[in-house]
Structure formats: structure tokens, C-alpha cells
Design a protein around this motif. Structure first.
Motif, mmCIF file in Angstrom:
data_model
loop_
_atom_site.group_PDB
_atom_site.id
_atom_site.type_symbol
_atom_site.label_atom_id
_atom_site.label_comp_id
_atom_site.label_asym_id
_atom_site.label_seq_id
_atom_site.Cartn_x
_atom_site.Cartn_y
_atom_site.Cartn_z
ATOM 1 N N TRP A 286 -12.296 -52.130 20.109
ATOM 2 C CA TRP A 286 -13.702 -51.936 19.763
ATOM 3 C C TRP A 286 -14.431 -53.267 19.595
ATOM 4 C CZ3 TRP A 286 -12.729 -47.835 15.352
ATOM 5 C CH2 TRP A 286 -12.412 -46.599 15.940
ATOM 6 N N ARG A 287 -13.727 -54.303 19.159
ATOM 7 C CA ARG A 287 -14.376 -55.603 18.934
ATOM 8 C C ARG A 287 -15.046 -56.129 20.209
ATOM 9 N NH1 ARG A 287 -12.982 -57.957 14.051
ATOM 10 N NH2 ARG A 287 -10.995 -57.279 13.132
ATOM 11 N N VAL B 257 -19.456 -52.766 14.686
ATOM 12 C CA VAL B 257 -19.929 -53.136 13.349
ATOM 13 C C VAL B 257 -18.724 -53.130 12.415
ATOM 14 C CG1 VAL B 257 -21.442 -52.558 11.419
ATOM 15 C CG2 VAL B 257 -22.185 -52.108 13.774
ATOM 16 N N GLU B 258 -18.649 -54.138 11.546
ATOM 17 C CA GLU B 258 -17.505 -54.282 10.653
ATOM 18 C C GLU B 258 -18.005 -54.595 9.248
ATOM 19 O OE1 GLU B 258 -13.187 -56.407 11.250
ATOM 20 O OE2 GLU B 258 -14.976 -57.623 11.618
ATOM 21 N N GLU B 259 -17.508 -53.863 8.255
ATOM 22 C CA GLU B 259 -17.899 -54.072 6.862
ATOM 23 C C GLU B 259 -16.650 -54.024 5.988
ATOM 24 O OE1 GLU B 259 -20.610 -50.948 5.993
ATOM 25 O OE2 GLU B 259 -22.133 -51.614 7.431
ATOM 26 N N GLU B 260 -16.598 -54.884 4.971
ATOM 27 C CA GLU B 260 -15.424 -54.878 4.109
ATOM 28 C C GLU B 260 -15.759 -55.372 2.711
ATOM 29 O OE1 GLU B 260 -12.881 -58.801 4.614
ATOM 30 O OE2 GLU B 260 -13.171 -57.833 6.576
ATOM 31 N N LEU C 206 -18.510 -48.053 16.026
ATOM 32 C CA LEU C 206 -19.417 -48.394 17.114
ATOM 33 C C LEU C 206 -20.781 -47.829 16.770
ATOM 34 C CD1 LEU C 206 -17.237 -47.798 20.309
ATOM 35 C CD2 LEU C 206 -17.567 -49.895 18.976
ATOM 36 N N ASP C 207 -21.747 -48.695 16.633
ATOM 37 C CA ASP C 207 -23.090 -48.282 16.238
ATOM 38 C C ASP C 207 -23.639 -47.261 17.229
ATOM 39 O OD1 ASP C 207 -25.359 -48.227 14.712
ATOM 40 O OD2 ASP C 207 -26.285 -49.959 15.688
ATOM 41 N N GLU D 274 -3.186 -50.709 11.483
ATOM 42 C CA GLU D 274 -4.319 -50.310 12.324
ATOM 43 C C GLU D 274 -4.864 -51.497 13.110
ATOM 44 O OE1 GLU D 274 -6.863 -47.672 14.103
ATOM 45 O OE2 GLU D 274 -5.229 -47.222 12.701
ATOM 46 N N LEU D 275 -4.921 -52.657 12.470
ATOM 47 C CA LEU D 275 -5.398 -53.854 13.168
ATOM 48 C C LEU D 275 -4.457 -54.244 14.307
ATOM 49 C CD1 LEU D 275 -6.516 -55.971 10.075
ATOM 50 C CD2 LEU D 275 -8.025 -55.073 11.861
ATOM 51 N N ASN D 276 -3.166 -54.049 14.088
ATOM 52 C CA ASN D 276 -2.183 -54.458 15.095
ATOM 53 C C ASN D 276 -2.027 -53.449 16.223
ATOM 54 O OD1 ASN D 276 -1.635 -56.819 13.695
ATOM 55 N ND2 ASN D 276 0.091 -55.931 12.565
ATOM 56 N N ASP D 277 -2.084 -52.161 15.880
ATOM 57 C CA ASP D 277 -1.729 -51.141 16.867
ATOM 58 C C ASP D 277 -2.825 -50.117 17.138
ATOM 59 O OD1 ASP D 277 0.899 -52.256 16.957
ATOM 60 O OD2 ASP D 277 1.388 -51.163 15.112
#
Length: 284
Positions: A162-163, A169-172, A181-182, A153-156
Motif C-alpha cells: 500500500w505504501r 495514509v498512515e497514523e500512529e 488507502l484514502d 503485518e509490516l513484514n508479511d
């Protein structure tokens, strides 16, 4: 005798019939396939029927699927030689014989439990959305799937696009990742996580897994012995593969093992000694 208090149990033909317990009507009755609950059990002179077996009073649930309802109506219409509807069958009180019922366990309470690791993902982007769940019995396998899917998903996927948005917004955590997207979560988000869940293991499932394990052990043991014999070494690779895939390897080993009285004498002696040792712990 009359059993009518919830939890009261009658043992009959090695099966437990419990007041309030769930049951499934089996092929021995016209109610085959219906789920229900035991309301009351009567034995001896308290029975209302002339059966030699206990009377088990049940309330059955009407089938929720239209095809099953139609099949049930057809069965009873033929039985009574007149059209019958489900509502006319009196499913809320039916007297059944024990052989017509399969008592059902409560998996969460009665089955052994195992951990299940589920890779869960759901996403939405540009008006499209989707989700999936992939179960694993091994945590490492689940983490590998999590790693592969998140990397893909990060690659393709849409994450890098979105970044660039100020609403990103990113949470992990160690076993989850979510971004969105907020203000537009329903339209643009991605989540993937490894969830640990409890899996009730039905006895039939445990026996199936045990059989697979026993077969694998028997295959390895056979190869350990046969692999050194000249007759085995003379086989082609295809013949060796066919030999080890024989479904009766464990059966053949058990056949010869069953003829070894010394083995079983040692086994039952060990069982007896273990039982005595355990019992002594209760009388210290």
C-alpha cells in the motif's frame, strides 16, 4: 409491610431483595433461568399468598432464544396439562418466594474494578476482511502482543504494498497504528491498538484468583522447606514434580496451622488493634 418504591430493600436470609433490582429465577421454580425485575415486596399481613416467606412480585423477560421459549412452554404445558404459549404465562407479574430468586448485582456499580488491556485489530484488503480482540490483565503483555502482531503485518501483510500507492495514509500513537488507502477505507485498511477497559470483578472470580495465588504461595513455601530435606533430594524429578502438584498442599498447611492457637491469637489481636486504630481516627 409493602415495599414498592425503587431502591427499597428487604434483607432476608442474608440476601438483599431490592425494588427495581434485577433477579434470576432459579431451579426452585418453574421459571428457572428467566431474568426479571422486582416490582414490589410484601411481608406480614400484607402478603397475598399463604407462604411463610415474603411475597416478591416480579416481571420476567420472555426468553429471547427460541429453544428457551420452547422449553418454558413445555414446562408450563406439562404443569397445566394443556398447551401453553409464552404470551399466556403472565410473565409481567409473578409472585415469587425468596428462595426461588437469585438477586443480581450491578457489576459496574457493586463489583471491584480492574483494568483490562485489549489488543484490538480489524482489517480489510482485496475484498477480504477480519477482526479480533485479545484481552490481557497486564499492560506489558498487551504491548508485546501489539508489537508482535504489528511487526508480522509490516513484514508479511499488505502495508508495504500500500505504501507505493499515492492514496496511502498512515497514523500512529504509542499504542495504536492505522493505515489505509484514502477513499478506499472499507476495502483497504489495517488498524491495531491497545485499548484500556474497565473489568468488573465478580466475587466468585476474585475468590478463584485468590485461591490460585494462595496455592502458589503454599507450593513455594513447601518447596522452601522440603527442598532441603534428604527425603526430597532422594526423589526423582518426576516425583518432585508430582509432589509439588499435589492439590492439597495448602489444605495440609492450614490443617497444622489451625492447631496452632498462638498463631490465631496473634492474628485476632492484630485485627482488634487495627480496628481500634482505625476507629480512633474518626474520633480525633
Amino acid at each position: 409491610m409493602i415495599y414498592k418504591e425503587p431502591g427499597e430493600k428487604l434483607m432476608y436470609e442474608n440476601a438483599a431483595y431490592i425494588v427495581g433490582g434485577r433477579v434470576l429465577a432459579n431451579e426452585a421454580s418453574e421459571y428457572d433461568g428467566l431474568f426479571g425485575r422486582i416490582l414490589e415486596i410484601r411481608t406480614g399481613d400484607d402478603r397475598e399468598t399463604e407462604n411463610d416467606t415474603p411475597d416478591i412480585y416480579c416481571a420476567f423477560d420472555p426468553p429471547p432464544l427460541s429453544a428457551a421459549r420452547a422449553a418454558l412452554e413445555q414446562t408450563f404445558s406439562q404443569l397445566y396439562d394443556t398447551p401453553k404459549r409464552v404470551e399466556e404465562l403472565g410473565l409481567d407479574l409473578v409472585i415469587m418466594a425468596p428462595e426461588m430468586l437469585t438477586p443480581l448485582a450491578v457489576p459496574e456499580q457493586e463489583y471491584a474494578q480492574a483494568d483490562l488491556y485489549v489488543v484490538v485489530s480489524h482489517w480489510a484488503t482485496d475484498g477480504e476482511f477480519g477482526s479480533y480482540e485479545i484481552p490481557f490483565t497486564n499492560l506489558v503483555d498487551a504491548r508485546r502482543q501489539f508489537h508482535d502482531d504489528l511487526t508480522a503485518e509490516l513484514n508479511d501483510g499488505c502495508i508495504e504494498k500500500w505504501r507505493e500507492n499515492s492514496q496511502f495514509v498512515e497514523e500512529e500513537t504509542a499504542e495504536s497504528y492505522e493505515c489505509y488507502l484514502d477513499g478506499e477505507y472499507c476495502e483497504n485498511h489495517f488498524l491495531i491498538a491497545v485499548e484500556k477497559r474497565s473489568l468488573p470483578l465478580a466475587p466468585q472470580f476474585i475468590r478463584t484468583v485468590a485461591t490460585i495465588y494462595d496455592d502458589e504461595c503454599a507450593q513455594k513455601d513447601l518447596l522452601e522447606k522440603a527442598g532441603k530435606l534428604p527425603e526430597y533430594l532422594a526423589l526423582t524429578e518426576a516425583q518432585k514434580k508430582q509432589l509439588l502438584q499435589d492439590e492439597d498442599i495448602r489444605g495440609r498447611i492450614n490443617h497444622y496451622l489451625g492447631r496452632c492457637d498462638a498463631y490465631w491469637d496473634c492474628y485476632w489481636d492484630a485485627v482488634s488493634e487495627a480496628a481500634q486504630e482505625l476507629l480512633r481516627n474518626y474520633h480525633l
